[in-house]
Design a protein around this motif. Structure first.
Motif, short mmCIF file in Angstrom:
data_model
loop_
_atom_site.label_atom_id
_atom_site.label_comp_id
_atom_site.label_asym_id
_atom_site.label_seq_id
_atom_site.Cartn_x
_atom_site.Cartn_y
_atom_site.Cartn_z
N ALA A 138 53.12 -52.39 -0.45
CA ALA A 138 53.77 -51.60 -1.51
C ALA A 138 52.87 -51.49 -2.74
O ALA A 138 52.81 -50.43 -3.37
CB ALA A 138 55.11 -52.23 -1.88
N ARG A 139 52.16 -52.56 -3.07
CA ARG A 139 51.22 -52.49 -4.20
C ARG A 139 50.09 -51.51 -3.89
O ARG A 139 49.67 -50.75 -4.77
CB ARG A 139 50.64 -53.88 -4.52
N ALA A 140 49.61 -51.50 -2.65
CA ALA A 140 48.58 -50.53 -2.26
C ALA A 140 49.11 -49.11 -2.36
O ALA A 140 48.40 -48.20 -2.80
CB ALA A 140 48.08 -50.82 -0.85
N ALA A 141 50.37 -48.91 -1.95
CA ALA A 141 50.98 -47.58 -2.06
C ALA A 141 51.05 -47.15 -3.53
O ALA A 141 50.70 -46.01 -3.86
CB ALA A 141 52.37 -47.59 -1.44
N LYS A 153 57.74 -44.41 -9.39
CA LYS A 153 58.85 -44.80 -10.26
C LYS A 153 59.61 -46.01 -9.74
O LYS A 153 60.13 -46.80 -10.53
CB LYS A 153 59.83 -43.64 -10.41
N ALA A 154 59.72 -46.14 -8.42
CA ALA A 154 60.51 -47.22 -7.82
C ALA A 154 60.14 -47.32 -6.34
O ALA A 154 59.41 -46.47 -5.83
CB ALA A 154 62.01 -46.94 -7.98
N LEU A 170 57.12 -53.09 -9.72
CA LEU A 170 57.78 -51.79 -9.70
C LEU A 170 59.25 -52.05 -9.38
O LEU A 170 59.56 -52.90 -8.54
CB LEU A 170 57.14 -50.94 -8.60
N THR A 171 60.15 -51.36 -10.05
CA THR A 171 61.56 -51.50 -9.73
C THR A 171 61.74 -51.27 -8.24
O THR A 171 61.23 -50.30 -7.69
CB THR A 171 62.40 -50.48 -10.52
N ASN A 172 62.44 -52.20 -7.58
CA ASN A 172 62.63 -52.05 -6.14
C ASN A 172 63.94 -52.68 -5.70
O ASN A 172 64.50 -53.52 -6.39
CB ASN A 172 61.45 -52.65 -5.37
N GLN A 173 64.39 -52.21 -4.54
CA GLN A 173 65.62 -52.73 -3.96
C GLN A 173 65.52 -52.59 -2.44
O GLN A 173 64.78 -51.75 -1.94
CB GLN A 173 66.83 -51.98 -4.49
N SER A 174 66.26 -53.46 -1.74
CA SER A 174 66.26 -53.44 -0.29
C SER A 174 67.69 -53.38 0.23
O SER A 174 68.61 -53.92 -0.40
CB SER A 174 65.58 -54.70 0.26
N VAL A 175 67.87 -52.74 1.38
CA VAL A 175 69.19 -52.65 1.99
C VAL A 175 69.62 -54.01 2.52
O VAL A 175 70.75 -54.43 2.34
CB VAL A 175 69.20 -51.59 3.13
N LEU A 176 68.71 -54.70 3.20
CA LEU A 176 68.98 -56.02 3.79
C LEU A 176 67.99 -57.03 3.26
O LEU A 176 66.85 -56.69 2.95
CB LEU A 176 68.84 -55.95 5.32
#
Length: 181
Positions: A138-141, A153-154, A170-176
């Motif tokens: 995710a950091r590479a992305a 943005k997130a 980065l603001t992030n969230q996961s379903v599980l």
């Protein structure tokens, strides 16, 4: 409200894959089952559209594109782009698969080295992938998108491995979430 228990029961884990010391969480059983896949998409939809007003703006309207990470992020990410009427940006790990002007970064995975490439452009972006472990991908992305002219943005993930202590600024969230191995 999604049935997290049922979804988690349908994730298969493989110890020592792809290398010794790594536990691989396989979401393919969920992808194969239309009802389970729809449940997972519903979980993403809930996150992207049902949060408080300030976060709803962040998740739902303040980005132009969903950037999907090769290859497993392509599956559900494409469905979300369609559902939310957002453009789709492909983040490729195989070299030379994108024409035109591109940006590239190399990064470290839990089990080796990789790279990420994007066609250059501009606009705001929600990063989407299947699993958040340490946060390296995710950091590479985030880095390659920024170099390529975009504004991340997130980030949204299907599954977060909390025991890997993900590090993402980065603001992030996961379903599980899986708290421990």
């Amino acid at each position: 409200m999604i049935n997290e228990k049922v979804l988690k029961e349908n994730i298969t884990s493989y110890n020592d894959y792809p290398i010794p010391g790594i536990t691989y969480f396989d979401l393919n059983p969920i992808y194969k089952d239309v009802a389970l896949r729809d449940e997972l998409v519903a979980g993403c939809h809930d996150i992207m559209s049902s949060l408080d007003v300030s976060k709803k703006d962040l998740w739902h309207t303040s980005y132009d594109y969903i950037a999907v990470i090769e290859s497993r992020g392509f599956l559900i990410g494409s469905m979300l782009a369609e559902k939310f009427n957002k453009g789709l940006i492909l983040l490729r790990s195989k070299p030379g698969r994108l024409p035109g002007k591109t940006s590239l970064v190399k990064h470290t995975l839990e089990y080796g080295e990789s790279q990420m490439e994007v066609q250059d452009g501009k606009g705001t972006v929600l990063i989407f992938d299947d699993v958040l472990a340490t946060g390296g991908t995710a950091r590479a992305a985030q880095e390659v998108l920024t170099i390529g002219g975009y504004t991340p943005k997130a980030a949204l993930f299907l599954l977060e491995l909390e025991y890997c202590d993900p590090n993402l600024n980065l603001t992030n969230q996961s379903v599980l979430n899986i708290k421990e191995l």
